[in-house]
Design a protein around this motif. Structure first.
Motif, PDB file in Angstrom:
ATOM      1  N   ASP A  30      47.455  17.303  39.769  1.00 31.93           N
ATOM      2  CA  ASP A  30      46.258  16.515  40.068  1.00 31.93           C
ATOM      3  C   ASP A  30      46.445  15.015  39.837  1.00 31.93           C
ATOM      4  N   PHE A  31      47.586  14.604  39.348  1.00 32.95           N
ATOM      5  CA  PHE A  31      47.837  13.209  38.988  1.00 32.95           C
ATOM      6  C   PHE A  31      47.400  12.233  40.086  1.00 32.95           C
ATOM      7  N   SER A  32      47.960  12.364  41.278  1.00 36.87           N
ATOM      8  CA  SER A  32      47.632  11.448  42.388  1.00 36.87           C
ATOM      9  C   SER A  32      46.175  11.570  42.806  1.00 36.87           C
ATOM     10  N   ASN A  33      45.658  12.799  42.802  1.00 37.64           N
ATOM     11  CA  ASN A  33      44.266  13.013  43.208  1.00 37.64           C
ATOM     12  C   ASN A  33      43.292  12.296  42.277  1.00 37.64           C
ATOM     13  N   ILE A  34      43.563  12.344  40.977  1.00 40.71           N
ATOM     14  CA  ILE A  34      42.686  11.677  40.012  1.00 40.71           C
ATOM     15  C   ILE A  34      42.745  10.172  40.203  1.00 40.71           C
ATOM     16  N   SER A  85      48.989   1.648  35.099  1.00 38.15           N
ATOM     17  CA  SER A  85      50.173   2.111  35.825  1.00 38.15           C
ATOM     18  C   SER A  85      51.462   1.779  35.082  1.00 38.15           C
ATOM     19  N   SER A  86      51.437   0.765  34.211  1.00 37.18           N
ATOM     20  CA  SER A  86      52.635   0.419  33.432  1.00 37.18           C
ATOM     21  C   SER A  86      52.946   1.490  32.387  1.00 37.18           C
ATOM     22  N   THR A  87      51.916   1.935  31.681  1.00 41.23           N
ATOM     23  CA  THR A  87      52.115   2.962  30.646  1.00 41.23           C
ATOM     24  C   THR A  87      51.877   4.365  31.181  1.00 41.23           C
ATOM     25  N   GLN A  88      51.305   4.458  32.377  1.00 36.93           N
ATOM     26  CA  GLN A  88      50.919   5.716  33.012  1.00 36.93           C
ATOM     27  C   GLN A  88      49.974   6.517  32.111  1.00 36.93           C
ATOM     28  N   LYS A  89      49.018   5.792  31.520  1.00 40.23           N
ATOM     29  CA  LYS A  89      48.020   6.445  30.661  1.00 40.23           C
ATOM     30  C   LYS A  89      46.623   6.244  31.224  1.00 40.23           C
ATOM     31  N   PHE A  90      45.834   7.295  31.088  1.00 42.14           N
ATOM     32  CA  PHE A  90      44.437   7.280  31.487  1.00 42.14           C
ATOM     33  C   PHE A  90      43.603   6.858  30.281  1.00 42.14           C
ATOM     34  N   LYS A  91      42.625   5.982  30.506  1.00 40.08           N
ATOM     35  CA  LYS A  91      41.723   5.577  29.433  1.00 40.08           C
ATOM     36  C   LYS A  91      40.428   6.356  29.608  1.00 40.08           C
TER      37      LYS A  91
END
Length: 133
Positions: free
Chosen positions: A47-51, A87-93
């Motif tokens: 689901d990464f890209s979808n989110i 996108s640098s850390t690839q983390k969702f807040k």
């Protein structure tokens, strides 16, 4: 049926208060507050890209935590709202709706925000809701 739907159906008025959505589901709360429909998806790493695409297109995203999350900062059986992606850390807040200062559950203070990678998201949350156009 959720509390908010029952109250609204009976009275014709949705009061949008915390008490009216307290025992409901995240998708239902979003629908009641925003008037937008939601779609639920079980959360997997695919689901990464979808989110990211849904968030970038302006859809509201919420997540439902597991009953036993692996991250101690994540409240069990709780909802968080996606507020950003780095996108640098690839983390969702993710924002805890208890507020920026967080809240206490079982004597443990949980922060108002958590930042998680996609694998951490999948380990701690069971699914995600997104609003539709």
């Amino acid at each position: 049926m959720r509390n908010t739907r029952l109250k609204g159906a009976a009275s014709g008025v949705y009061d949008n208060s915390y008490s009216s959505i307290f025992t409901g589901f995240p998708g239902g709360a979003i629908e009641d507050i925003t008037g937008r429909k939601t779609v639920y998806t079980y959360l997997t790493t695919s689901d990464f890209s979808n989110i990211i695409n849904a968030f970038n297109s302006g859809q509201m995203i919420s997540t439902s935590s597991n009953s036993s999350p692996t991250n101690s900062k994540v409240v069990s059986n709780h909802t968080y709202v996606l507020t950003g992606y780095n996108s640098s850390t690839q983390k969702f807040k993710l924002y805890n709706p208890w507020g920026e200062a967080g809240g206490t559950k079982n004597g443990v203070l949980n922060p108002g925000y958590v930042e998680l990678s996609m694998s951490e998201l999948v380990s701690n949350f069971s699914g995600w809701y997104r609003t539709t156009a």
